[in-house]
Design an enzyme around this catalytic site. Structure first.
Site, mmCIF file in Angstrom:
data_model
loop_
_atom_site.group_PDB
_atom_site.id
_atom_site.type_symbol
_atom_site.label_atom_id
_atom_site.label_comp_id
_atom_site.label_asym_id
_atom_site.label_seq_id
_atom_site.Cartn_x
_atom_site.Cartn_y
_atom_site.Cartn_z
ATOM 1 N N CYS A 1 -26.189 -127.679 -2.810
ATOM 2 C CA CYS A 1 -26.503 -127.207 -4.244
ATOM 3 C C CYS A 1 -27.636 -126.415 -4.904
ATOM 4 O O CYS A 1 -28.351 -127.791 -5.181
ATOM 5 C CB CYS A 1 -26.142 -127.428 -5.213
ATOM 6 S SG CYS A 1 -24.972 -127.003 -6.733
ATOM 7 N N GLY A 2 -27.924 -125.469 -4.400
ATOM 8 C CA GLY A 2 -29.431 -125.218 -5.471
ATOM 9 C C GLY A 2 -29.834 -125.302 -5.778
ATOM 10 O O GLY A 2 -30.343 -125.986 -6.460
ATOM 11 N N CYS B 1 -25.659 -119.652 -8.798
ATOM 12 C CA CYS B 1 -25.566 -120.403 -7.853
ATOM 13 C C CYS B 1 -26.539 -119.785 -7.338
ATOM 14 O O CYS B 1 -26.583 -118.817 -7.016
ATOM 15 C CB CYS B 1 -24.186 -119.716 -7.171
ATOM 16 S SG CYS B 1 -24.436 -120.219 -5.049
#
Length: 289
Positions: A85-86, A218
């Site tokens: 998850c950036g 995201c």
């Protein structure tokens, strides 16, 4: 389990997380417990949980302990496990700084998608080395209602289908996952991005995140969008020898994505800690019981 469990709340471009510090991996965070914590009405609320564990204490990260002291054990809002998850990595780094574990400058963080390099800047932004994108072969189609679009299959350590549309409203409500075919392209589900142009090397997106629904941002999705847009534009840094930088607007803010000629991708954006407190362990036990 103690009667109280420490937590923090943070976000990166409004992609928000419940942060649970657990250096020795002593907590049993079941999928039901994660879902209860992320419930926006009955729990704390978040798109996911950042379980903060020393790499040496977690069986999935021990082999990375020599490279990265801390492991981001990331869970989606429905309790499922995610590879990467950036935005979460940026908030994870901000937590480590907040807690005094690291200072401004460079650090490394272990994830299920591998070790990620991070830079915490003086201006507050955090840059994450997101690794290289993989572009699996094969045609993919995304459908919403009666509309369908060809999509680019991009893997950033987790899977993405990137569709270019005329209007972001065409993505629909994104409460449920848009159908993607063929199903065999994504056996474990997929994050779906809908993209419109805003200007030269500037796009905007909406996303349905696998396991979370529509989110305000995201990070891996923004990277996938930048890569897909660059290829659509005929801009492959490996071919041109010049880095390609795209500005990606998300509902919760703005991210800047750069793909270098060696394929490495960097994502820069804000990361904020907004609160900290304690979870009542009895409530959590009752919520999952």
């Amino acid at each position: 389990m103690s009667t109280r469990i420490a937590f923090l709340k943070g976000h990166g471009t409004e992609n928000d997380f419940v942060i649970v510090p657990d250096p020795e991996n002593a907590l049993d965070l079941s999928p039901a417990a994660v879902a209860a914590l992320c419930d926006r009405r009955a729990g704390i609320g978040g798109d996911g949980v950042l379980h903060v564990v020393r790499s040496a204490a977690h069986p999935e990260a021990r082999e990375m302990a020599a490279e990265a002291e801390w492991f981001m054990d990331y869970r989606n809002g429905d309790g499922s496990v995610a590879e990467m998850c950036g935005n979460g990595v940026r908030v994870f780094a901000r937590y480590l700084q907040h807690a005094g574990h690291v200072a401004e400058g460079d650090l490394t963080i272990a994830t299920r998608a591998g070790v990620r390099t991070v830079h915490i800047a003086k201006d507050g932004d955090v840059t994450v080395g997101m690794g290289r994108a993989r572009l699996p072969e094969g045609d993919v189609t995304v459908t919403v209602g009666e509309r369908s679009w060809p999509a680019r299959n991009v893997n950033m350590g987790n899977p993405h289908a990137v569709a270019f549309v005329a209007d972001l409203a065409h993505a629909g409500d994104l409460y449920s996952a848009p159908p993607v075919s063929p199903a065999t392209a994504y056996p474990d589900g997929v994050n779906v991005e809908f993209v419109v142009d805003r200007g030269p090397r500037h796009v905007a997106m909406r996303v349905h995140e696998r396991g979370s629904g529509e989110t305000r941002s995201c990070g891996t999705g923004a990277c996938a969008v930048a890569v897909a847009t660059a290829r659509r534009d005929g801009t492959d840094p490996a071919v041109t020898g010049t880095p390609a930088t795209y500005t990606v607007d998300v509902p919760g803010g703005r991210l800047v994505i750069t793909e270098r000629p060696d394929g490495e991708i960097e994502m820069t954006g804000p990361a904020v800690i907004v609160a900290e407190g304690e979870i009542d362990a009895e409530w959590l036990a009752h919520a999952v019981g």
